[in-house]
Scaffold this motif. Structure first.
Motif, mmCIF file in Angstrom:
data_model
loop_
_atom_site.group_PDB
_atom_site.id
_atom_site.type_symbol
_atom_site.label_atom_id
_atom_site.label_comp_id
_atom_site.label_asym_id
_atom_site.label_seq_id
_atom_site.Cartn_x
_atom_site.Cartn_y
_atom_site.Cartn_z
ATOM 1 N N ASP A 112 -24.284 -0.573 -30.090
ATOM 2 C CA ASP A 112 -24.516 -1.643 -31.039
ATOM 3 C C ASP A 112 -24.729 -2.879 -30.102
ATOM 4 O OD1 ASP A 112 -24.462 0.017 -33.315
ATOM 5 O OD2 ASP A 112 -22.234 -0.120 -33.550
ATOM 6 N N ASN A 113 -23.960 -3.060 -29.243
ATOM 7 C CA ASN A 113 -24.013 -4.456 -28.404
ATOM 8 C C ASN A 113 -24.970 -4.357 -27.209
ATOM 9 O OD1 ASN A 113 -22.728 -3.134 -26.254
ATOM 10 N ND2 ASN A 113 -20.741 -3.965 -26.986
ATOM 11 N N ASP A 114 -25.958 -3.198 -27.081
ATOM 12 C CA ASP A 114 -27.071 -3.180 -25.998
ATOM 13 C C ASP A 114 -26.312 -2.736 -24.727
ATOM 14 O OD1 ASP A 114 -28.931 -3.090 -27.972
ATOM 15 O OD2 ASP A 114 -29.377 -5.306 -27.624
ATOM 16 N N SER A 115 -24.971 -2.753 -24.583
ATOM 17 C CA SER A 115 -24.328 -2.647 -23.364
ATOM 18 C C SER A 115 -24.859 -1.201 -22.598
ATOM 19 C CB SER A 115 -22.995 -2.570 -23.482
ATOM 20 O OG SER A 115 -22.466 -3.850 -23.685
ATOM 21 N N ILE A 116 -25.195 -0.376 -23.581
ATOM 22 C CA ILE A 116 -25.389 1.092 -23.121
ATOM 23 C C ILE A 116 -26.723 1.008 -22.075
ATOM 24 C CG2 ILE A 116 -26.784 1.832 -24.951
ATOM 25 C CD1 ILE A 116 -25.137 4.495 -24.784
ATOM 26 N N PHE A 117 -27.481 0.109 -22.222
ATOM 27 C CA PHE A 117 -28.935 -0.091 -21.583
ATOM 28 C C PHE A 117 -28.509 -0.950 -20.324
ATOM 29 C CE2 PHE A 117 -29.663 0.424 -26.148
ATOM 30 C CZ PHE A 117 -30.305 1.674 -26.044
ATOM 31 N N ASP A 118 -27.209 -1.467 -20.037
ATOM 32 C CA ASP A 118 -27.069 -2.253 -18.830
ATOM 33 C C ASP A 118 -27.701 -1.461 -17.440
ATOM 34 O OD1 ASP A 118 -26.411 -4.391 -20.087
ATOM 35 O OD2 ASP A 118 -24.277 -3.609 -19.890
ATOM 36 N N LYS A 119 -28.143 -1.992 -16.614
ATOM 37 C CA LYS A 119 -28.788 -1.345 -15.476
ATOM 38 C C LYS A 119 -27.886 -1.533 -14.308
ATOM 39 C CE LYS A 119 -32.288 -0.199 -17.712
ATOM 40 N NZ LYS A 119 -32.699 1.257 -18.070
ATOM 41 N N PHE A 120 -27.033 -0.792 -13.926
ATOM 42 C CA PHE A 120 -25.893 -0.881 -12.794
ATOM 43 C C PHE A 120 -26.753 -0.527 -11.468
ATOM 44 C CE2 PHE A 120 -23.266 -0.864 -16.326
ATOM 45 C CZ PHE A 120 -22.363 -1.988 -16.362
ATOM 46 N N ARG A 136 -23.988 17.775 -25.662
ATOM 47 C CA ARG A 136 -25.185 16.861 -25.814
ATOM 48 C C ARG A 136 -24.918 16.309 -27.113
ATOM 49 N NH1 ARG A 136 -30.247 16.358 -24.299
ATOM 50 N NH2 ARG A 136 -31.837 15.671 -26.056
ATOM 51 N N SER A 137 -25.438 14.988 -27.315
ATOM 52 C CA SER A 137 -25.345 13.996 -28.502
ATOM 53 C C SER A 137 -26.232 13.087 -28.540
ATOM 54 C CB SER A 137 -23.878 13.183 -28.349
ATOM 55 O OG SER A 137 -24.063 12.409 -27.096
ATOM 56 N N PHE A 138 -26.305 12.249 -29.605
ATOM 57 C CA PHE A 138 -27.297 11.529 -29.874
ATOM 58 C C PHE A 138 -27.449 10.238 -28.833
ATOM 59 C CE2 PHE A 138 -28.242 6.899 -31.207
ATOM 60 C CZ PHE A 138 -29.383 7.102 -31.610
ATOM 61 N N PHE A 139 -26.332 10.048 -27.914
ATOM 62 C CA PHE A 139 -26.728 9.170 -26.661
ATOM 63 C C PHE A 139 -26.875 9.865 -25.540
ATOM 64 C CE2 PHE A 139 -23.449 7.681 -29.748
ATOM 65 C CZ PHE A 139 -24.016 6.480 -30.123
ATOM 66 N N SER A 140 -27.163 11.226 -25.419
ATOM 67 C CA SER A 140 -27.345 11.864 -24.161
ATOM 68 C C SER A 140 -28.365 11.473 -23.437
ATOM 69 C CB SER A 140 -27.396 13.556 -24.362
ATOM 70 O OG SER A 140 -26.198 14.064 -24.873
ATOM 71 N N GLU A 141 -29.520 11.246 -24.171
ATOM 72 C CA GLU A 141 -30.784 10.795 -23.382
ATOM 73 C C GLU A 141 -30.581 9.466 -22.615
ATOM 74 O OE1 GLU A 141 -35.633 10.530 -24.100
ATOM 75 O OE2 GLU A 141 -34.330 11.564 -25.326
ATOM 76 N N PRO A 180 -15.876 7.612 -25.826
ATOM 77 C CA PRO A 180 -15.416 7.634 -26.912
ATOM 78 C C PRO A 180 -16.042 6.588 -27.622
ATOM 79 C CG PRO A 180 -13.568 7.986 -25.576
ATOM 80 C CD PRO A 180 -14.533 7.562 -24.687
ATOM 81 N N ARG A 181 -16.450 5.182 -26.799
ATOM 82 C CA ARG A 181 -17.152 4.018 -27.541
ATOM 83 C C ARG A 181 -18.468 3.975 -27.393
ATOM 84 N NH1 ARG A 181 -13.864 -1.098 -26.339
ATOM 85 N NH2 ARG A 181 -15.475 -1.926 -27.534
#
Length: 470
Positions: free
Chosen positions: A337-345, A277-282, A330-331
């Motif tokens: 930061d560039n909002d790519s983590i919210f991309d809806k594939f 678990r990390s900050f990005f897990s959710e 790892p990135r």
């Protein structure tokens, strides 16, 4: 079907490309394709873009293999302004779904953030007057206006046949939040539309009334902890529907049990490993898309890093978990930061329910043959929908994921073509999943799989690529 080197796995080849622009710097926002959908026969293909346009393609029966030609185009949605909320409503097409064809006309529903429309697409004959009482005159007056023998009935002749599109129903004012999913029921009479907090049930023939069947909005919005991310009807049983959550679980609801389907019949959720678990897990556990297999036996769900395949009879754990973006783990700080983590594939299943396809960055997308077979070897085919990527005329082949060739992948590139749709063969490139070379602006989010054959349609920015094993 073209077999690969192992004699079993099909070899994918580039078939066709629509779109005459290739450089992202020259593309306007309105030209970006936002949804792709085959109809139930596979003979027609629809795309919607951020400019509110719907473009339809028809199977070209005069060509061998899988090739399409332009059919028609129409403006589905226009930009609007909600004066009560001081909110601009974009014309962007979020989803398109085809209705099953029952006559010579086609019907499909399309939606932007707020309004759903049912469109009728049909052939319309244009006729002109070929002969009347003035046909034989020069001055514009009939020679013998009072003579019955000289009277002629006007005669119409066919001038041309066009493809027309007309809105038959407009389903509006039922969602307070942005619509992200629509799904037509197997009864061909009803459909659902879903936003972040509610799912509404509609009758295709009634546009001024809908029924709220799922509502997760809390009494106090400060207590909001999750949102609905996708929803779909079961392909066979008209009483079942499922919806996914930003918390990473999938709920299967039975409309026979309650009028409000907040209580689920089944819950598909994998327990999180607390050690990881990390900050990005959710964020990374939020499901961006969920689909049933054509027989309703399997559910495939896509989150940021993985694709999970569930057997509908087993809720404890998925039968297979495919790592998609493990090289980006790892990135995650950079993607945040560039909002790519919210991309809806999106994720799609083949017509036979065995293979799975999803997208990634660098205009890469992956096909996993026999992914729903828990005992089968995990194989990946990585291809690339990019006009600048190819040099040699080769094809994309499969490799086991455990090997370097399969995990790094060989990609297939292709160059953009004009809307004439003439196809060229793609070529291989190194397309390695090197985190330093990841282009987050080039991503494959939207795709569709032919319902009866191994042919796929891929949206890459403003280009539509077609791949096939035929």
């Amino acid at each position: 079907m073209v077999e690969g080197p192992d004699g079993r796995t099909p070899t994918w080849k580039f078939a066709q490309c629509f779109g005459d622009k290739g450089d992202t710097e020259d593309i306007t926002e309105a030209d970006i394709i936002s949804t792709v959908e085959f109809d139930h026969t596979g003979n027609y293909l629809a795309t919607g873009d951020k400019g509110g346009r719907v473009v339809l393609f028809e199977r070209n029966e005069n060509k061998k293999g899988c090739e399409y030609k332009f059919y028609t185009e129409f403006q589905s949605h226009e930009a609007e302004f909600d004066y009560l909320k001081s909110l601009e409503i974009e014309e962007k097409i979020n989803k398109i779904k085809w209705c099953k064809r029952t006559n010579a006309a086609h019907f499909l529903i399309s939606t932007n953030d707020k309004t759903i429309k049912l469109w009728k697409i049909y052939e319309k004959s244009l006729k002109v007057v070929a002969e009347n009482n003035l046909s034989d005159t020069v001055s514009g007056r009939p020679a013998h206006p009072l003579s019955l023998a000289n009277l002629r009935l006007p005669r119409m002749t066919l001038h041309d046949t066009i493809i027309a599109a007309a809105p038959k129903r407009i389903y509006a004012n039922a969602h307070a939040y942005h619509i992200h999913s629509i799904s037509i029921n197997s009864d061909d009479e009803t459909f659902i539309s879903s936003d972040d907090l509610r799912i509404n049930l509609w009758n295709l023939g009634i546009s001024d009334q809908s029924f709220n069947i799922v509502d997760i909005k809390p009494a106090n919005m400060e207590e909001l902890t999750e949102v609905i991310t996708a929803a779909e009807f079961h392909p066979i049983s008209c009483n079942y529907l499922m919806y996914s959550s930003s918390k990473g679980f999938i709920k299967l609801a039975d409309m026979r049990e309650h009028a409000l389907c907040d209580a689920h019949a089944k819950l598909f959720e994998e327990e999180e490993d607390l050690r990881e678990r990390s900050f990005f897990s959710e964020i990374i556990s939020s499901i961006s898309d969920v689909k049933f297999s054509s027989d309703g036996r399997y559910i495939v769900a896509r989150d940021y890093l993985t694709v999970k395949i569930w057997d509908i009879a087993m809720e404890r754990r998925p039968i297979r978990t495919i790592n998609i973006h493990e090289h980006l783990r790892p990135r995650l700080c950079d993607t945040y930061d560039n909002d790519s983590i919210f991309d809806k594939f999106e994720v799609v299943l083949s017509g036979d329910g065995k293979s799975v396809m999803t997208g990634s960055y660098n205009n890469n997308f992956m096909v996993y043959p026999n992914a729903t077979d828990a005992d089968a070897e995990e194989v990946e085919v990585m291809l690339q929908a990019d006009k600048t990527a190819f040099k040699a005329k080769r094809v994309g082949v499969a490799a086991p994921i455990g090997r370097s060739a399969g995990r790094n992948g060989n990609g297939m590139g292709m160059r953009g073509l004009s809307p004439s749709g003439r196809g060229i063969m793609g070529g291989m490139n190194s397309a390695r999943r090197d985190t330093d070379d990841t282009d987050f602006n080039k991503k494959i989010l939207h795709m569709s799989w032919h319902p009866h054959e191994d042919s796929i349609a891929i949206a890459a920015t403003n280009n539509l690529f077609v791949f096939s094993t035929l």
